[in-house]
Design a protein around this motif. Structure first.
Motif, PDB file in Angstrom:
ATOM      1  N   ALA A 138     -40.574  45.040 -29.107  1.00 51.50           N
ATOM      2  CA  ALA A 138     -41.636  44.277 -28.442  1.00 51.50           C
ATOM      3  C   ALA A 138     -42.614  43.815 -29.506  1.00 51.50           C
ATOM      4  N   ILE A 139     -43.180  42.639 -29.302  1.00 53.59           N
ATOM      5  CA  ILE A 139     -44.173  42.087 -30.228  1.00 53.59           C
ATOM      6  C   ILE A 139     -45.537  42.669 -29.899  1.00 53.59           C
ATOM      7  N   THR A 140     -46.197  43.222 -30.912  1.00 54.02           N
ATOM      8  CA  THR A 140     -47.484  43.880 -30.670  1.00 54.02           C
ATOM      9  C   THR A 140     -48.681  42.953 -30.838  1.00 54.02           C
ATOM     10  N   ASN A 141     -48.513  41.811 -31.507  1.00 51.69           N
ATOM     11  CA  ASN A 141     -49.639  40.880 -31.706  1.00 51.69           C
ATOM     12  C   ASN A 141     -49.279  39.508 -31.142  1.00 51.69           C
ATOM     13  N   GLU A 142     -48.822  39.511 -29.906  1.00 54.57           N
ATOM     14  CA  GLU A 142     -48.306  38.275 -29.318  1.00 54.57           C
ATOM     15  C   GLU A 142     -49.367  37.185 -29.172  1.00 54.57           C
ATOM     16  N   ASP A 149     -43.635  32.526 -36.441  1.00 55.62           N
ATOM     17  CA  ASP A 149     -42.807  33.529 -35.763  1.00 55.62           C
ATOM     18  C   ASP A 149     -42.445  34.691 -36.665  1.00 55.62           C
ATOM     19  N   GLU A 150     -42.135  34.392 -37.926  1.00 57.62           N
ATOM     20  CA  GLU A 150     -41.658  35.444 -38.817  1.00 57.62           C
ATOM     21  C   GLU A 150     -42.745  36.459 -39.184  1.00 57.62           C
ATOM     22  N   ASP A 151     -44.023  36.116 -38.940  1.00 59.33           N
ATOM     23  CA  ASP A 151     -45.109  37.038 -39.269  1.00 59.33           C
ATOM     24  C   ASP A 151     -45.544  37.907 -38.085  1.00 59.33           C
ATOM     25  N   LEU A 152     -44.919  37.706 -36.948  1.00 57.03           N
ATOM     26  CA  LEU A 152     -45.252  38.544 -35.806  1.00 57.03           C
ATOM     27  C   LEU A 152     -44.726  39.960 -36.019  1.00 57.03           C
ATOM     28  N   GLU A 153     -45.469  40.921 -35.482  1.00 58.86           N
ATOM     29  CA  GLU A 153     -45.151  42.335 -35.726  1.00 58.86           C
ATOM     30  C   GLU A 153     -44.282  42.883 -34.595  1.00 58.86           C
ATOM     31  N   ARG A 154     -43.094  43.344 -34.971  1.00 56.41           N
ATOM     32  CA  ARG A 154     -42.170  43.918 -34.006  1.00 56.41           C
ATOM     33  C   ARG A 154     -42.270  45.440 -34.020  1.00 56.41           C
ATOM     34  N   LYS A 167     -41.704  49.561 -18.197  1.00 56.74           N
ATOM     35  CA  LYS A 167     -42.294  50.759 -17.611  1.00 56.74           C
ATOM     36  C   LYS A 167     -43.184  51.464 -18.614  1.00 56.74           C
ATOM     37  N   GLY A 168     -42.705  51.577 -19.858  1.00 55.79           N
ATOM     38  CA  GLY A 168     -43.506  52.227 -20.890  1.00 55.79           C
ATOM     39  C   GLY A 168     -44.424  51.271 -21.605  1.00 55.79           C
ATOM     40  N   LEU A 169     -43.878  50.178 -22.099  1.00 54.54           N
ATOM     41  CA  LEU A 169     -44.671  49.238 -22.886  1.00 54.54           C
ATOM     42  C   LEU A 169     -45.739  48.559 -22.039  1.00 54.54           C
ATOM     43  N   GLY A 170     -45.454  48.384 -20.764  1.00 55.97           N
ATOM     44  CA  GLY A 170     -46.418  47.711 -19.896  1.00 55.97           C
ATOM     45  C   GLY A 170     -47.692  48.486 -19.673  1.00 55.97           C
ATOM     46  N   GLN A 171     -47.722  49.752 -20.125  1.00 59.41           N
ATOM     47  CA  GLN A 171     -48.952  50.536 -19.997  1.00 59.41           C
ATOM     48  C   GLN A 171     -49.999  50.129 -21.030  1.00 59.41           C
ATOM     49  N   PHE A 172     -49.565  49.412 -22.079  1.00 52.45           N
ATOM     50  CA  PHE A 172     -50.463  49.125 -23.191  1.00 52.45           C
ATOM     51  C   PHE A 172     -50.922  47.673 -23.173  1.00 52.45           C
ATOM     52  N   GLU A 173     -52.206  47.464 -23.313  1.00 47.46           N
ATOM     53  CA  GLU A 173     -52.807  46.140 -23.224  1.00 47.46           C
ATOM     54  C   GLU A 173     -52.308  45.216 -24.337  1.00 47.46           C
ATOM     55  N   ARG A 174     -51.905  45.773 -25.484  1.00 42.75           N
ATOM     56  CA  ARG A 174     -51.483  44.908 -26.577  1.00 42.75           C
ATOM     57  C   ARG A 174     -50.186  44.152 -26.259  1.00 42.75           C
ATOM     58  N   PHE A 175     -49.402  44.663 -25.313  1.00 39.33           N
ATOM     59  CA  PHE A 175     -48.228  43.938 -24.838  1.00 39.33           C
ATOM     60  C   PHE A 175     -48.661  43.124 -23.616  1.00 39.33           C
ATOM     61  N   LYS A 176     -49.286  42.004 -23.883  1.00 33.50           N
ATOM     62  CA  LYS A 176     -50.013  41.255 -22.862  1.00 33.50           C
ATOM     63  C   LYS A 176     -49.163  40.907 -21.642  1.00 33.50           C
ATOM     64  N   PHE A 181     -47.012  41.801 -16.108  1.00 27.58           N
ATOM     65  CA  PHE A 181     -45.887  41.834 -15.180  1.00 27.58           C
ATOM     66  C   PHE A 181     -45.726  43.211 -14.558  1.00 27.58           C
ATOM     67  N   ARG A 182     -45.953  44.256 -15.344  1.00 28.34           N
ATOM     68  CA  ARG A 182     -45.900  45.614 -14.785  1.00 28.34           C
ATOM     69  C   ARG A 182     -46.938  45.766 -13.670  1.00 28.34           C
TER      70      ARG A 182
END
Length: 396
Positions: A138-142, A149-154, A167-176, A181-182
């Motif tokens: 998942a991209i953390t700095n979307e 694109d190549e500088d985005l943090e995976r 379910k897990g990633l959707g708990q964190f605000e950084r995964f906008k 959607f969660r």
């Protein structure tokens, strides 16, 4: 946030079909067995997948073999694709969520899960979340749209093969987008209202933030709104007075044994009636009004056959309330067989389902030239439905 399209492959009777340009208020009609309940169960299925996992969501529906379409290839996948529009970095964007479910060693797995949208005006949608069989990124700095694109943090993750990544990633605000959607899935409401469960006194302690799927906590929710949101409760009473003849007051009343019931005041009588002696239609209309004027409204409501137990005149009133909810920013899906209810809906709001060779197809009223012409001349949708003008369906 607004769902604009749903695409289904190998989900029960939906072998390969799509709903596009879905309005905020969407009414679905069709003969018995064409798939109206199945269409709404897509939302319930995703919610169960998120709340539990894919294995349990499938078990609750008879297992993988009962959910995948009859006649599907042995290697076929159940595929659900939802497109929804939301604001990201002050720009309205169309986000696509895709989940594909298969089997491995007779156990259900998530073969692929993707969440994507366009970073800029041009180019292909970018995958901000991409998982296959329990692993992915998942991209953390979307929201860093100035970066290439190549500088985005995976962020690489490993999860259970039957667990949704959102379910897990959707708990964190950084995964906008995943977070949004969660929250959409967690907060949508698929109604399965039962009059017998909504009536009678209830324990005074229990879940009272939102009306439950069955409506069995109606008294508790009414009390919560009455005590903590008196302006909203007053609005609910005003709507009931306008929609249901004779109603002048409704109050949650505590009993001597510490329980709770509803008291309905008819303007023609001095003493109020407890809900045990009030008509089914009045109870059901009150429950719908409670749902529609929730102080923290659901982003999506799904209601099957609201006409049951309601007097025909109330159906026009209820259709207007559903539309008003959508106009306030929510989204409403309703299924109905009632000509009286359909007479209160507009051409752009109606889809209908037909079965061809055992599989469901989704058609739209506005795409049918004959229906569109009749409606333009002042006809009403319910009369056209009753007279058999919906291709492939005979409701009589």
């Amino acid at each position: 946030m607004h769902i604009e399209a749903i695409k289904l492959k190998n989900f029960k009777s939906f072998r390969d079909t799509e709903m596009r340009d879905i309005p905020g208020y969407c009414v679905v009609v069709g003969a018995n067995g064409t798939g109206k309940s199945t269409l709404f169960d897509v939302f319930g299925f995703l919610k169960d997948c998120l709340t539990f996992n894919v294995r349990q969501a499938l078990q609750g529906r008879g297992g993988f073999s009962e959910v995948i379409s009859r006649g599907a290839d042995e290697n076929a996948l159940i595929e659900i694709e939802i497109k929804f529009r939301m604001e990201i970095a002050s720009i309205d964007r169309l986000v696509t969520y895709i989940v594909k479910i298969g089997q491995q060693a007779n156990k259900p797995i998530i073969a692929r899960e993707i969440l994507r949208y366009k970073r800029g005006r041009y180019g292909s949608p970018f995958h901000f979340l991409d998982f296959s069989e329990g692993g992915g990124y998942a991209i953390t700095n979307e929201e860093d749209f100035d970066k290439p694109d190549e500088d985005l943090e995976r962020e690489e993750q490993t999860i259970g093969k039957d667990v949704l990544a959102i379910k897990g990633l959707g708990q964190f605000e950084r995964f906008k987008a995943a977070n949004a959607f969660r929250q959409l899935i967690e907060n949508w409401h698929v109604s399965d209202f039962h009059i017998n469960l909504a009536r009678g006194s209830k324990d005074a302690v229990g879940y009272d933030e939102h009306l439950s799927i069955t409506g069995d906590n109606l008294q508790l929710v009414a009390r919560n709104i009455h005590e903590n949101h008196p302006d909203v409760f007053e609005k609910i009473i005003t709507v009931m007075k306008q929609r249901v003849p004779g109603i002048s007051e409704i109050k949650p009343v505590p009993t001597q044994d510490g329980r709770l019931l509803l008291s309905f005041q008819d303007g023609a009588f001095t003493d109020p009636f407890i809900d045990k002696y009030v008509s089914d239609g009045t109870i059901k209309m009150f429950a719908y009004v409670i749902l529609l004027y929730d102080p923290e409204p659901h982003p999506l409501l799904c209601v099957e056959e609201p006409e049951n137990q309601l007097y025909p005149k109330l159906l026009t009133e209820l259709a207007e309330e559903f539309r008003a909810y959508a106009n306030r920013g929510g989204q409403v899906f309703v299924s109905s067989h009632s000509p009286d209810f359909l007479n209160a809906v507009e051409l752009d709001e109606v889809f209908w389902l037909v079965k061809k060779e055992g599989y469901t197809q989704i058609l739209r009223a506005r795409d049918d030239e004959q229906l569109a012409a009749y409606m333009a001349e002042g006809d009403q949708m319910g009369y056209l439905w009753k007279q058999g003008f919906f291709e492939g369906v005979d409701p009589q």
